[in-house]
Design a protein around this motif. Structure first.
Motif, PDB file in Angstrom:
ATOM      1  N   UNK A   1      -4.172   9.798  -2.021  1.00 53.60           N
ATOM      2  CA  UNK A   1      -3.908   8.532  -1.505  1.00 53.60           C
ATOM      3  C   UNK A   1      -2.747   7.693  -1.907  1.00 53.60           C
ATOM      4  N   UNK A   2      -1.863   7.138  -1.187  1.00 54.27           N
ATOM      5  CA  UNK A   2      -0.721   6.384  -1.756  1.00 54.27           C
ATOM      6  C   UNK A   2      -1.475   4.799  -2.046  1.00 54.27           C
ATOM      7  N   UNK A   3      -1.058   4.410  -3.301  1.00 56.59           N
ATOM      8  CA  UNK A   3      -1.179   3.065  -3.705  1.00 56.59           C
ATOM      9  C   UNK A   3      -0.148   2.354  -3.523  1.00 56.59           C
ATOM     10  N   UNK A   4      -0.254   1.090  -2.884  1.00 56.13           N
ATOM     11  CA  UNK A   4       0.808   0.171  -2.674  1.00 56.13           C
ATOM     12  C   UNK A   4       0.700  -1.178  -3.257  1.00 56.13           C
ATOM     13  N   UNK A   5       1.792  -1.753  -3.594  1.00 58.61           N
ATOM     14  CA  UNK A   5       1.617  -3.115  -4.318  1.00 58.61           C
ATOM     15  C   UNK A   5       2.780  -3.794  -3.760  1.00 58.61           C
ATOM     16  N   UNK A   6       2.646  -5.002  -3.078  1.00 51.92           N
ATOM     17  CA  UNK A   6       3.490  -6.024  -2.503  1.00 51.92           C
ATOM     18  C   UNK A   6       3.925  -6.961  -3.655  1.00 51.92           C
ATOM     19  N   UNK A   7       5.177  -7.662  -3.240  1.00 51.21           N
ATOM     20  CA  UNK A   7       5.510  -8.432  -4.118  1.00 51.21           C
ATOM     21  C   UNK A   7       6.792  -9.249  -3.438  1.00 51.21           C
ATOM     22  N   UNK A   8       6.990 -10.558  -3.751  1.00 50.41           N
ATOM     23  CA  UNK A   8       8.155 -11.133  -3.201  1.00 50.41           C
ATOM     24  C   UNK A   8       7.762 -12.528  -2.392  1.00 50.41           C
ATOM     25  N   UNK A   9       6.415 -12.581  -2.264  1.00 50.68           N
ATOM     26  CA  UNK A   9       5.833 -13.876  -1.375  1.00 50.68           C
ATOM     27  C   UNK A   9       6.288 -15.103  -2.161  1.00 50.68           C
ATOM     28  N   UNK A  98       0.316   4.980   6.861  1.00 49.82           N
ATOM     29  CA  UNK A  98      -0.352   5.619   7.677  1.00 49.82           C
ATOM     30  C   UNK A  98      -0.900   6.949   7.026  1.00 49.82           C
ATOM     31  N   UNK A  99      -0.614   7.146   5.996  1.00 48.99           N
ATOM     32  CA  UNK A  99      -0.869   8.558   5.423  1.00 48.99           C
ATOM     33  C   UNK A  99      -2.255   7.830   4.167  1.00 48.99           C
ATOM     34  N   UNK A 100      -3.197   8.188   4.847  1.00 49.32           N
ATOM     35  CA  UNK A 100      -4.523   7.707   3.975  1.00 49.32           C
ATOM     36  C   UNK A 100      -4.869   6.542   4.396  1.00 49.32           C
ATOM     37  N   UNK A 101      -4.287   5.869   5.078  1.00 52.13           N
ATOM     38  CA  UNK A 101      -4.717   4.422   5.567  1.00 52.13           C
ATOM     39  C   UNK A 101      -4.644   3.289   4.519  1.00 52.13           C
ATOM     40  N   UNK A 102      -3.559   3.476   3.567  1.00 53.54           N
ATOM     41  CA  UNK A 102      -3.716   2.525   2.432  1.00 53.54           C
ATOM     42  C   UNK A 102      -3.165   1.238   2.643  1.00 53.54           C
TER      43      UNK A 102
END
Length: 113
Positions: A1-9, A98-102
């Motif tokens: 599963x792909x882990x995602x990390x947002x930034x920039x807010x 979409x891949x894994x719904x992460x």
């Protein structure tokens, strides 16, 4: 599963700009659909924009002409350039694959004077 990390807010005045970034822990492929969603207080999470490959993009009507989604495959990162921000854009913005719904953990965007 792909882990995602947002930034920039952050906090920005009406009419201002921000660029959000979403870094993936693994490789983003051109068949993956990557998307940005947002959730304002008391409201349901809603789609903002999505991208598949380099050029297949979709936008919510409320952000068309103001927001641009893009992918940097070399950095496994997607971006959301937000211009002409309005107070109603205030929300927590989430990245999705979409891949894994992460989902990422979200980044707060506040548009206020």
């Amino acid at each position: 599963q792909v882990r995602l990390a947002e930034s920039g807010g952050g906090l920005v005045q009406p009419g201002g700009s921000l660029r959000l970034a979403c870094a993936a822990s693994g490789t983003i492929f051109n068949f993956d659909t990557m998307a940005w969603y947002r959730q304002a207080p008391g409201k349901e999470r809603e789609p903002v924009a999505d991208i598949t490959g380099a050029r297949n993009t979709n936008y919510a009507d409320s952000v068309k002409g103001r927001f641009t989604i893009s992918t940097d495959y070399a950095k496994n990162t997607i971006y959301l350039q937000m211009n002409s921000l309005k107070p109603e854009d205030t929300a927590v913005y989430y990245c999705w694959c979409s891949r894994g719904g992460s989902w990422g953990q979200g980044t707060q965007v506040t548009v206020s004077s």
